[in-house]
Design a protein around this motif. Sequence first.
Motif, mmCIF file in Angstrom:
data_model
loop_
_atom_site.group_PDB
_atom_site.id
_atom_site.type_symbol
_atom_site.label_atom_id
_atom_site.label_comp_id
_atom_site.label_asym_id
_atom_site.label_seq_id
_atom_site.Cartn_x
_atom_site.Cartn_y
_atom_site.Cartn_z
ATOM 1 N N ASP A 190 1.004 -1.246 0.153
ATOM 2 C CA ASP A 190 0.081 0.027 -0.182
ATOM 3 C C ASP A 190 1.033 1.180 0.023
ATOM 4 O O ASP A 190 0.310 2.417 -0.578
ATOM 5 C CB ASP A 190 -1.043 -0.150 1.282
ATOM 6 N N LEU A 191 2.005 1.112 0.236
ATOM 7 C CA LEU A 191 3.028 2.279 0.540
ATOM 8 C C LEU A 191 3.388 2.795 -0.994
ATOM 9 O O LEU A 191 4.076 3.646 -1.108
ATOM 10 C CB LEU A 191 4.016 2.138 1.622
ATOM 11 N N VAL A 192 3.382 1.734 -1.879
ATOM 12 C CA VAL A 192 4.137 2.209 -3.051
ATOM 13 C C VAL A 192 3.281 2.952 -3.978
ATOM 14 O O VAL A 192 1.994 2.832 -4.226
ATOM 15 C CB VAL A 192 4.264 0.519 -3.875
ATOM 16 N N ARG A 193 3.644 4.185 -4.197
ATOM 17 C CA ARG A 193 3.002 5.230 -4.963
ATOM 18 C C ARG A 193 3.068 4.915 -6.462
ATOM 19 O O ARG A 193 3.926 4.593 -7.029
ATOM 20 C CB ARG A 193 3.501 6.641 -4.675
ATOM 21 N N LYS A 194 1.769 5.129 -7.139
ATOM 22 C CA LYS A 194 1.671 5.205 -8.721
ATOM 23 C C LYS A 194 2.541 6.286 -9.101
ATOM 24 O O LYS A 194 2.203 7.288 -8.935
ATOM 25 C CB LYS A 194 0.247 5.057 -9.059
ATOM 26 N N SER A 195 3.346 5.880 -10.039
ATOM 27 C CA SER A 195 4.206 7.013 -10.761
ATOM 28 C C SER A 195 3.935 6.980 -12.192
ATOM 29 O O SER A 195 3.243 5.969 -12.948
ATOM 30 C CB SER A 195 5.588 6.944 -10.318
ATOM 31 N N ALA A 196 4.545 7.729 -13.076
ATOM 32 C CA ALA A 196 4.664 7.943 -14.453
ATOM 33 C C ALA A 196 5.545 6.622 -14.953
ATOM 34 O O ALA A 196 5.328 6.589 -16.117
ATOM 35 C CB ALA A 196 5.305 9.249 -14.783
ATOM 36 N N ARG A 250 15.047 1.844 -6.658
ATOM 37 C CA ARG A 250 15.982 2.034 -5.501
ATOM 38 C C ARG A 250 16.234 3.320 -4.960
ATOM 39 O O ARG A 250 16.334 3.196 -3.667
ATOM 40 C CB ARG A 250 17.507 1.362 -6.026
ATOM 41 N N LEU A 251 16.014 4.296 -5.685
ATOM 42 C CA LEU A 251 16.019 5.625 -5.072
ATOM 43 C C LEU A 251 14.920 5.811 -4.267
ATOM 44 O O LEU A 251 14.866 6.704 -3.235
ATOM 45 C CB LEU A 251 16.263 6.696 -6.177
ATOM 46 N N ARG A 252 13.639 5.302 -4.797
ATOM 47 C CA ARG A 252 12.466 5.648 -3.919
ATOM 48 C C ARG A 252 12.388 4.775 -2.733
ATOM 49 O O ARG A 252 11.397 4.946 -1.913
ATOM 50 C CB ARG A 252 11.344 5.360 -5.024
ATOM 51 N N GLN A 253 12.953 3.681 -2.714
ATOM 52 C CA GLN A 253 12.574 2.809 -1.532
ATOM 53 C C GLN A 253 12.692 3.117 -0.028
ATOM 54 O O GLN A 253 11.665 3.128 0.642
ATOM 55 C CB GLN A 253 13.665 1.753 -1.827
ATOM 56 N N ASP A 254 13.743 3.988 0.143
ATOM 57 C CA ASP A 254 13.726 4.502 1.579
ATOM 58 C C ASP A 254 12.601 5.307 2.142
ATOM 59 O O ASP A 254 12.182 5.406 3.084
ATOM 60 C CB ASP A 254 15.265 5.236 1.900
ATOM 61 N N GLU A 255 12.069 6.159 0.904
ATOM 62 C CA GLU A 255 11.184 7.092 1.418
ATOM 63 C C GLU A 255 9.793 6.465 1.257
ATOM 64 O O GLU A 255 9.043 6.875 2.274
ATOM 65 C CB GLU A 255 11.094 8.206 0.243
ATOM 66 N N GLU A 256 9.465 5.581 0.408
ATOM 67 C CA GLU A 256 8.105 4.990 0.143
ATOM 68 C C GLU A 256 7.830 4.088 1.065
ATOM 69 O O GLU A 256 6.593 3.562 1.689
ATOM 70 C CB GLU A 256 7.858 4.658 -1.187
ATOM 71 N N LEU A 257 8.886 3.281 1.699
ATOM 72 C CA LEU A 257 8.775 2.105 2.544
ATOM 73 C C LEU A 257 9.047 2.426 3.868
ATOM 74 O O LEU A 257 9.094 1.471 4.891
ATOM 75 C CB LEU A 257 9.560 0.850 1.973
ATOM 76 N N ALA A 258 9.388 3.661 4.327
ATOM 77 C CA ALA A 258 9.745 3.934 5.489
ATOM 78 C C ALA A 258 8.553 3.837 6.510
ATOM 79 O O ALA A 258 8.733 4.165 7.881
ATOM 80 C CB ALA A 258 10.421 5.257 5.765
#
Length: 229
Positions: free
Chosen positions: A73-79, A209-217
Motif C-alpha cells: 500500500d505504500l508504493v505510490r503510482k508514478s509515471a 532503488r532511490l524511491r525505496q527508503d522514502e516510500e517504504l519507511a
Amino acid sequence: MSPRRVDPQARSLLVDIAARLLAEEGPQALSARRVATEAGSSTMPLYTHFGGMSGLVREIVHEGFARMQAHFDLVRKSADPVADMALFGRAYRHNARTNPHLYSVMFGGSSLAGFSLSEEDRQHGRYTLTHVVECASRCIEAGRFATTDAELTAHHMWAATHGLVILELGEYLIPPYDAGHCFETQLVGLMVGAGDSPEAAARSVALSRLRQDEELAGVPAPHPEAVPG
C-alpha cells in the motif's frame, strides 16, 4: 468483579511469538501453555482472541499477508510503471526481512503440520497480488511489457521474488552472489523477460532503488515479544 481487560496489542504480539516458535522449533513447540509462557501471560488471551491454537495458526497466515499488504500500500503510482513494479518487489523483500518468522510459515507446508489452512485462507493471501496485477497492466499499456497477460506476469514476479527471498532468509546467498546483488540483477532480468528493453529496465530499477527508503519507511516495526496479562 468486572472482567479483566486484555491489552489491545496482545493479539498481534501473540501472533509474532507463535510464528517464531513455528519457524524455529516446528509445530511440536506450539501449544497454548508454551505460547503463554513465552508471552509472560496466562492462556486466556489465546482463547479470547483466536478461539484456540488452530485459530492462532490461521491468524499467523492472515497477519503475514496483512503486513505484506501494508508494504504494498505504500508504493505510490508514478509515471514509470516499471519502476513501480520493481518497488513492489522491494516491498515484498522488505516485508520478509522485517517479519522473517511470519514469512517463513505464512505459505503453509510442513511448518504447519497438524494445522490445516482452508482455500479461503489461501485466497486471502492471493488477494495481496491485486496491486501487482494492476501495475503489470499499466506496464503493458505503456508499451514497456510485451506480454498481454498481466495476471500471469504478476505471478511470475511473485514466484521469482519469493524464491530469492527464501534463499536469502536461509542464508544460502553469499558474496559475490549475495542476496543484494542477485536481487538487483533479478529485478532487471524480470523486467526484460516481460518485454522491457535492458536499458529502460535498468533505469527503472535504479529509480525504484532511490524511491525505496522514502516510500517504504512508513511500515510499522514488529511488536517486541512481550504480552501483558
